[in-house]
Design an enzyme around this catalytic site. Sequence first.
Site, short mmCIF file in Angstrom:
data_model
loop_
_atom_site.label_atom_id
_atom_site.label_comp_id
_atom_site.label_asym_id
_atom_site.label_seq_id
_atom_site.Cartn_x
_atom_site.Cartn_y
_atom_site.Cartn_z
N ASP A 71 52.08 132.46 35.02
CA ASP A 71 52.04 133.53 35.92
C ASP A 71 50.84 133.35 37.12
OD1 ASP A 71 54.70 134.10 35.72
OD2 ASP A 71 53.34 135.27 34.09
N GLY A 72 49.70 133.34 36.54
CA GLY A 72 48.44 132.93 37.76
C GLY A 72 48.50 132.22 38.74
N THR A 186 55.15 143.99 33.05
CA THR A 186 54.40 143.25 32.31
C THR A 186 53.37 142.25 32.14
OG1 THR A 186 55.58 141.41 33.52
CG2 THR A 186 57.34 142.92 31.59
N LEU A 190 51.51 146.37 30.72
CA LEU A 190 51.88 146.26 29.43
C LEU A 190 51.31 146.31 28.19
CD1 LEU A 190 54.72 146.33 28.22
CD2 LEU A 190 54.92 143.89 28.18
#
Length: 295
Positions: A71-72, A186, A190
Amino acid sequence: MTFGITGNTSKDALWPALAEAVAWLAERGLSTRLDRPLADGLAERGTHVAPESVTDDPVAGADVLLSFGGDGTVLRSAHRAGLDGPPILGVNVGRLGYLTRADVAEVTDVLAAVVAGRYAVEKRTTLDVAIDGADAPGVPRWALNDVVVDKSGTTSMIQIEATVDGLFLNTYWADGLVVATPTGSTAYALSVGGPIVVPGNRETDVVVVAPIAPHTLTARPIVLPASCELVLRVVTRDDAFAFAVDGMSALVPGHAEVTIRVVRSAGTVRLVTLPGRDVFATLRDKLSWGKGGVF
């Protein structure tokens, strides 16, 4: 069709999948714009690519931007692409990969689907971010995931006063505060108890404000309309704090007052989605919903 290609060169699993993807695209005569560090890494491993496909700007001219990593990496690719840039297809070489849509083992199948037009594009909400009263070099001024104010290197809490459209919301005594888009719900939000918000074309038009380890148990996450203007006034006395946007951060020295203004951006980030890989399927997979057992 032209594919821009970026990736996280620190991931060992990147290289076989990248070599496979580059070869597959070349065999079909498809144009690529391969980020130079990736080309250099392939060359070190015995895979050479056509010099004309190597570039310092893989975004320019790309119809789709492939992002190999977690994701990064997708977030960094999004900031390279810019708002309203080419759609990004994340290929997961990391752990969770909420923003990715394919695993390295299936990269050529995914490429075949994209070339055949079997894909869609989601527009994700972003936030414009302005900071007044301090410098924050290297920190972007818009967020796809989240904006974070966090104490740094001290056991002391920081004080953050929040207003919404000029109306006082709360004074948070906490380790920090997370302001998240639906995409970022998320992520850090989260982990500190915030709700999951559906992103994408089904997107709920909101932002989440979630305190990090608040001093009072009654300070709970709150969901606000994305159309609002959120202003955070950070009072740190003598202690510095970390200011981060999409994981890219700067240490802000202690000041009497720093103000951070967050509003919805007019631009969006576009992400490629594939059949059968909607947001709910991703949540079921990444959070192991319906699989039984206890974490």
